[in-house]
Design an enzyme around this catalytic site. Sequence first.
Site, PDB file in Angstrom:
ATOM      1  N   THR A 219      39.945  36.759  44.902  1.00 50.47           N
ATOM      2  CA  THR A 219      41.056  35.860  44.560  1.00 50.47           C
ATOM      3  C   THR A 219      40.939  34.515  45.268  1.00 50.47           C
ATOM      4  OG1 THR A 219      42.394  36.845  46.335  1.00 50.47           O
ATOM      5  CG2 THR A 219      42.656  37.763  44.113  1.00 50.47           C
ATOM      6  N   GLY A 221      40.322  30.844  45.841  1.00 50.70           N
ATOM      7  CA  GLY A 221      40.269  29.689  44.961  1.00 50.70           C
ATOM      8  C   GLY A 221      41.116  29.788  43.715  1.00 50.70           C
TER       9      GLY A 221
END
Length: 509
Positions: A219, A221
């Site tokens: 997850t 970015g």
Amino acid sequence: MTATTPPPAVLTIAGSDSGGGAGIQADLKTFMAHGTYGLSVITAITAQNTQEVRSVMPIPSLVVQQQLEAVLDDIPVQAAKTGMLADASVIRTVANIWRQHRDIPLVIDPVMVATSGHELLDTQALDTLREELLPLATVLTPNLCEAEAILDRPVGSIASVKQMEVAARELSARFGIPVTIVKGGHLEDGGKAVIDVVYLADEDTCVRVTGPRINSESTHGTGCTLSAAIAANLATGMGHLAAAQHGIHYVNMAIQTAYRVGSGAHGPVNHAHTLHRSLFSSPTLHAPHPFTKYLKERSGALWTRYVNHDFVRQAGTGSLRRDCFIHYLKQDYIYLKHYARAAALAAFKSDSLVDIGASADIIFGCVRESTLHLQLCAQWGITREQMENELESSTSVAYTRYIIDRGLCGDLLELLVAMYPCLLGYGEAAARQAADLDSVSENNPYWPWICAYADDEFQSVVDKGRCVIEELVQREMPSAARLERLVKTFNDTAALEIQFWNSALEYRG
């Protein structure tokens, strides 16, 4: 866009992530995935990977200014986004230049803390962000912590979807922002769903966008990716709400299709999922059979007519004429022999024992079904000898020879797709009828036939066959032309299946 027309240009003003999962690297990948031309202004350089952020070096504001001027003086930017801005001087520089370009939509991702927990925004810069940059935003995309910080609220004070809506309205009203998206990924009571709130100031409306909550370490970015996707969508002409909804869906699929990078707990999403599977999506936990969905969606009303056929509906209610059903059983008994031969041909064309085993399961399923046919006919005084000596109808000949022809002239995948409507459709039609409130189970002579295809054993055979086809397609990544041929084969056999049941209903012995 044509060969002589360039794609819309989208600008990211953000930091560099050496691990490639966030910052300008994530933004540029996202721009490319959305068919836009990516431009970048680097505000900071980070040394980071999937485990940690080791160092951050802000770029001098003068260099940031020079980058911005160089890009904007030459290239017509259709939309832009900001990410990590590091300090007050950089924020002020961006704001000063953007006041001269208010016609360009600006998506602000108020990056303050990295996924790993490392602070990425100087706390003294928050006032500058509020006073100078936020009033220039077209879209603001804070998470819960960022929304609390901007509104100067205590940590944890936004703890429900209703409070997210109140915060979104307040952010837009306070800073004059047309669209504010408060992201709900960190909402503790979100359950199995993630709810993002999109507030549209012009309509004074909050729209809740719901997606599945994915248990994933990939997850890193996501905030950068969402704001980049929204900017790209705005650049291509989408309205505010559509840009937000499509962006949220893009990020969700990027998480679902992510692959392992590095050894840390902060892996990147799959920005390229739209490029790798542009014709249909990759399989995910929540959508494990994308090719099957692709085929059914492209069959139009044909598939619906098939699985809701009057023959099955009348069998489910017990209203089907007995002579029609007996005629069907006799013809289907013949059909099953040819279908079993087609499955044997599929096994011959397979190069793995798993695929061969799936074909064997289908063959044994044909034997099981033929036994049921014999038992049902026996109760009406029809012998096995009569079943064996029945002449094959022209409808059955057309159907079975088509399948065999696909197997002889085509490859394994084309043969399996030709066989697929029968396998998939019988399972779906029977399951629908078994669950239909209008169906009658008591004193219904056709109910054992419905149950034979609705039971776990047959559904298991369907699942195995479906998995083989899905895996073959994922390995091959077929071209558009190849997919068009497969869709035609699927639709042809679905139409032949409809004709098979039609001929039974129309039978006049």
